[in-house]
Design a protein around this motif. Structure first.
Motif, PDB file in Angstrom:
ATOM      1  N   ALA A 107       0.831  -1.209   0.000  1.00 22.88           N
ATOM      2  CA  ALA A 107       0.000   0.000   0.000  1.00 22.88           C
ATOM      3  C   ALA A 107       0.868   1.263   0.000  1.00 22.88           C
ATOM      4  CB  ALA A 107      -0.942   0.002   1.201  1.00 22.88           C
ATOM      5  N   GLU A 109       3.841   1.498  -1.349  1.00 23.26           N
ATOM      6  CA  GLU A 109       4.406   1.602  -2.688  1.00 23.26           C
ATOM      7  C   GLU A 109       3.412   2.293  -3.627  1.00 23.26           C
ATOM      8  OE1 GLU A 109       6.920  -1.653  -4.223  1.00 23.26           O
ATOM      9  OE2 GLU A 109       5.390  -1.813  -5.762  1.00 23.26           O
ATOM     10  N   TYR A 110       2.164   1.931  -3.489  1.00 19.88           N
ATOM     11  CA  TYR A 110       1.168   2.540  -4.367  1.00 19.88           C
ATOM     12  C   TYR A 110       1.054   4.046  -4.105  1.00 19.88           C
ATOM     13  CZ  TYR A 110      -2.741   3.292  -7.343  1.00 19.88           C
ATOM     14  OH  TYR A 110      -3.514   3.771  -8.362  1.00 19.88           O
ATOM     15  N   LEU A 112       3.415   5.921  -3.098  1.00 24.27           N
ATOM     16  CA  LEU A 112       4.625   6.564  -3.621  1.00 24.27           C
ATOM     17  C   LEU A 112       4.676   6.584  -5.151  1.00 24.27           C
ATOM     18  CD1 LEU A 112       7.216   5.320  -0.996  1.00 24.27           C
ATOM     19  CD2 LEU A 112       6.443   7.667  -1.350  1.00 24.27           C
TER      20      LEU A 112
ATOM     21  N   LEU B  51       9.624   3.512 -11.510  1.00 19.64           N
ATOM     22  CA  LEU B  51       8.896   4.385 -10.594  1.00 19.64           C
ATOM     23  C   LEU B  51       9.690   4.729  -9.332  1.00 19.64           C
ATOM     24  CD1 LEU B  51       5.537   2.624 -11.206  1.00 19.64           C
ATOM     25  CD2 LEU B  51       5.847   5.083 -11.423  1.00 19.64           C
ATOM     26  N   PHE B  53      10.747   2.912  -6.908  1.00 20.19           N
ATOM     27  CA  PHE B  53      10.498   2.178  -5.660  1.00 20.19           C
ATOM     28  C   PHE B  53      11.792   1.468  -5.248  1.00 20.19           C
ATOM     29  CE2 PHE B  53       5.995   1.407  -7.446  1.00 20.19           C
ATOM     30  CZ  PHE B  53       5.630   2.689  -7.103  1.00 20.19           C
ATOM     31  N   ARG B  74       6.294  11.653 -11.844  1.00 20.44           N
ATOM     32  CA  ARG B  74       5.268  10.678 -11.452  1.00 20.44           C
ATOM     33  C   ARG B  74       3.854  11.237 -11.621  1.00 20.44           C
ATOM     34  NH1 ARG B  74       6.431   9.680  -6.014  1.00 20.44           N
ATOM     35  NH2 ARG B  74       8.505  10.555  -6.178  1.00 20.44           N
ATOM     36  N   TYR B  79      -0.145   4.408 -12.894  1.00 22.66           N
ATOM     37  CA  TYR B  79       0.494   3.121 -12.575  1.00 22.66           C
ATOM     38  C   TYR B  79      -0.536   2.134 -12.058  1.00 22.66           C
ATOM     39  CZ  TYR B  79       3.269  -0.229  -9.792  1.00 22.66           C
ATOM     40  OH  TYR B  79       3.804  -1.361  -9.239  1.00 22.66           O
ATOM     41  N   PRO B  81      -0.291  -1.488 -10.287  1.00 23.40           N
ATOM     42  CA  PRO B  81       0.608  -2.532  -9.801  1.00 23.40           C
ATOM     43  C   PRO B  81       0.056  -3.922 -10.106  1.00 23.40           C
ATOM     44  CG  PRO B  81      -0.559  -1.524  -7.959  1.00 23.40           C
ATOM     45  CD  PRO B  81      -1.008  -0.818  -9.207  1.00 23.40           C
ATOM     46  N   LEU B  84      -2.653  -4.785  -6.500  1.00 24.18           N
ATOM     47  CA  LEU B  84      -2.978  -3.534  -5.804  1.00 24.18           C
ATOM     48  C   LEU B  84      -3.411  -3.834  -4.374  1.00 24.18           C
ATOM     49  CD1 LEU B  84      -3.574  -0.425  -5.881  1.00 24.18           C
ATOM     50  CD2 LEU B  84      -5.899  -1.029  -6.509  1.00 24.18           C
ATOM     51  N   ASN B  85      -2.812  -3.113  -3.433  1.00 24.21           N
ATOM     52  CA  ASN B  85      -3.216  -3.240  -2.043  1.00 24.21           C
ATOM     53  C   ASN B  85      -3.474  -1.863  -1.471  1.00 24.21           C
ATOM     54  OD1 ASN B  85      -3.446  -5.796  -0.562  1.00 24.21           O
ATOM     55  ND2 ASN B  85      -1.536  -6.222  -1.651  1.00 24.21           N
ATOM     56  N   LEU B  86      -4.646  -1.713  -0.884  1.00 21.95           N
ATOM     57  CA  LEU B  86      -5.016  -0.441  -0.259  1.00 21.95           C
ATOM     58  C   LEU B  86      -5.418  -0.747   1.179  1.00 21.95           C
ATOM     59  CD1 LEU B  86      -7.201   1.062  -3.136  1.00 21.95           C
ATOM     60  CD2 LEU B  86      -4.825   1.550  -2.613  1.00 21.95           C
ATOM     61  N   PRO B  87      -5.480   0.293   2.045  1.00 14.10           N
ATOM     62  CA  PRO B  87      -5.965   0.044   3.406  1.00 14.10           C
ATOM     63  C   PRO B  87      -7.307  -0.689   3.358  1.00 14.10           C
ATOM     64  CG  PRO B  87      -5.102   2.255   3.240  1.00 14.10           C
ATOM     65  CD  PRO B  87      -5.083   1.690   1.855  1.00 14.10           C
ATOM     66  N   PHE B  99      -6.395   9.399  -3.629  1.00 13.26           N
ATOM     67  CA  PHE B  99      -5.296   9.435  -4.597  1.00 13.26           C
ATOM     68  C   PHE B  99      -5.506  10.534  -5.636  1.00 13.26           C
ATOM     69  CE2 PHE B  99      -5.001   5.036  -2.942  1.00 13.26           C
ATOM     70  CZ  PHE B  99      -3.741   5.150  -2.382  1.00 13.26           C
TER      71      PHE B  99
END
Lengths: 310, 297
Positions: A107, A109-110, A112, B51, B53, B74, B79, B81, B84-87, B99
């Protein structure tokens, strides 16, 4: 610093529920502990005396603090142990969550990938962690302050212990409680005037120093999490520092053998100063400095390293 | 700007493992470049370096005239991924607001048509979403700011065929509008319609690069000829433009690179009874090249 407030407020919102739980939980423990004062204030002095040096050391009573006085009672039942423990646990949880927490899931990384810098993210998260720790400390301290009169903690010890004794006439151990009611009155001149009732300033001093020590530990947790991106490592080492520091300090007090090592323990600083009783000292600034060093170190290492592969 | 993405000798090592090995890429503006390879070939690692990272061990790269470490660069990238992982409690709508709020061109963001297009349910928390629904959130987030460059890691994985189609349409529209696209995949057929150029990556190395036209050329030209009795395929191998001839029972399967006139004449002489043209599966070609790629480069 584009995006600072957006990240700050989002992180706060994500933690709003848990912050409420922490606040209510800590406030309940604080008030529940204070509620024991009327019945225990008389008996506790004698009980602790019989526990000897080891027990006194565990409870931070090395400086002749009178456990029967209102301040002495708050110190041994809350401020020398449970209260800073809880705040330290929160501090470690927040410090770890700031960077390492959502790095492992990807999360971070996303976030950023968006037009924000690592510096902005680190600053916003750390600022938010400090805010949450401050809010929980302040509200729990406030909950104690407003409930002081309910438990006679705002009154001088002599009247309080008398009230405690008379209230406990039905208790089976009245016989042992009665002789000790005189003990606080006779020992008060030797202690640091702690027989007075607890004031708002006392609560502030105690709560602020607990907040400070928790913040210092949060800084260490942040540094470890930001430097490595490993949640388990940061959580483990920072917790070990808090718990190990406590064990080291109390064992050293009992045996005297590990004394040179105790300088790394946050408890040496916290318990020796006992700011709830002795008032704020200049070195309350030390954990703030520690937190700042932790933040700067964590931030610089965070800028230079690869993110963990989610 | 002549190139949108340029890497020279880009290398990423973790100890003994070389994830990306001296990668040279050049992606032109408006181009759709598909980075193809099997799992662990170094596709995502390359995306993560672009990116910022992770930082390269060796080599250089330029993205949109700068580097991925610059927020201004950026800001121009969308992007997606690979995972995708979010809270967990964040809903799609929350994610779009959050975002979107961090984008520099936030006023230009219009997620509604995308939400509709992908059938996203924006008010369900992330923890309740299936893989495909998480993908939809990711796609809306990647496209909503109309970025100049799209970096999409396995964009269609987890999407059902209808949504894959919707995604390809969207990609074609963005490409027509001038966006540059860099995407990864492990299925050739997936990128067939959208890509202009394909790079095959194997063990972190760019094994082969070819245009879609070259690839399609290899996919066609396979002809199955049926004979009443078995025929020696060598009879056909010598015919002009025939590149390959294999016997399969009483059939001979022939690959042709060029006009088929001579082949048909010779087949007629041999008494051909049936002629069938076969489209070769792109994935077969991909696998073939992939296997060959390890030795030929």
């Amino acid at each position: 610093m584009s995006g600072f407030w957006t990240i700050y407020s989002r992180w706060f919102r994500d933690r709003l529920r848990s912050t409420i739980f922490w606040t209510v939980g800590i406030a309940l423990v604080v008030v529940a502990s204070a509620a024991f004062y009327p019945s225990l204030s008389g008996a506790s002095g004698g009980g602790l005396d019989s526990g000897g040096a080891a027990m006194s050391s565990l409870l931070g009573l090395s400086q002749g603090i009178d456990p029967g006085s209102p301040l002495g009672f708050l110190w041994i039942s809350l401020y020398a142990n449970i209260y800073p423990w809880m705040l330290m646990a929160l501090g470690v949880a927040l410090g770890v969550a700031a960077i390492a927490g959502d790095e492992e899931t990807g999360a971070l990384e996303y976030l950023l990938a968006k037009p924000v810098t690592r510096t902005t993210v680190a600053l916003a998260r750390m600022a938010c962690a400090v805010t949450i720790l401050f809010v929980v400390s302040a509200l729990s301290g406030l909950s104690l302050l407003v409930t002081l009169p309910l438990f006679d903690l705002d009154e001088p010890a002599s009247t309080t212990t008398a009230a405690g004794a008379s209230a406990s006439t039905t208790a089976p151990d009245t016989a042992t409680a009665v002789p000790t009611t005189t003990a606080p009155a006779t020992t008060t001149p030797a202690t640091t005037g702690a027989t007075e009732g607890v004031t708002a300033v006392d609560i502030f001093n105690g709560t602020f120093s607990s907040f400070a020590v928790a913040l210092g530990l949060a800084g260490i947790a942040f540094a470890l999490g930001a430097a490595t991106g490993q949640k388990g490592l940061a959580l483990g080492v920072a917790s070990a520092f808090g718990i190990g520091g406590y064990v080291l300090y109390t064992l050293s007090n009992m045996t005297g053998s590990l004394e040179p090592l105790t300088w790394i323990s946050p408890w040496r600083w916290y318990v020796d100063d006992a700011m709830l009783i002795n008032g704020l000292a200049w070195d309350v600034a030390l954990p703030f400095l520690g937190a700042l060093v932790g933040f700067v170190a964590g931030w610089l290492l965070f800028l230079r390293r690869d993110l963990q592969n989610p | 700007m002549d190139v949108v993405i340029q890497t020279e000798g880009l290398t990423k090592r973790w100890g003994a493992l070389t994830a990306v090995d001296h990668l040279d890429l050049q992606i032109a503006p408006g181009e759709c470049y598909a980075f193809l390879g099997r799992n662990g070939a170094g596709k995502s690692t390359t995306a993560r370096m672009l990116l910022d990272f992770i930082r390269p061990t060796e080599g250089t790269m330029r993205v949109l005239g700068g580097t991925g470490s610059d927020p201004a660069v950026r800001a121009r990238i969308g992007y997606l991924p690979g995972d995708l992982n979010l809270p967990r409690a964040m809903t799609g709508a929350d994610a779009i607001a959050y975002f979107g709020g961090l984008e520099q061109r936030r006023r230009a963001i219009d997620p509604e048509p995308l939400i509709e297009r992908f059938g996203l349910q924006p008010h369900r928390p992330f923890r309740e979403l299936s893989t495909g629904n998480r993908r939809k959130v990711g796609l809306v987030l990647a496209f909503m700011a109309n970025p100049e460059l799209l970096i999409l890691d396995e964009p269609t994985s987890g999407l059902d065929p209808l949504l894959q189609e919707a995604f390809r349409d969207l990609l074609a529209e963005r490409k027509a509008a001038g966006a540059t696209i860099w995407l990864t995949s492990h299925v050739m057929a997936e990128v067939e319609r959208v890509a202009d150029r394909v790079g095959l990556v194997r063990d972190g190395k760019l094994a082969r690069e070819l245009t879609m036209a070259e690839l399609r050329h290899q996919a066609t030209g396979q002809i199955r000829l049926s004979f009443p009795a078995p025929v020696d395929p060598h009879e056909l191998r010598t015919v002009a433009h025939v590149t390959r001839a294999e016997a399969e029972a009483r059939d001979v399967v022939v690959a042709v690179d060029g006009p088929v006139t001579d082949l048909l004449e010779r087949a007629a002489e041999l008494g051909v009874t049936g002629i069938e043209t076969e489209q070769r599966d792109l994935d077969d070609i991909f696998l073939e090249m992939y296997e060959a790629g390890g030795t030929s480069t």
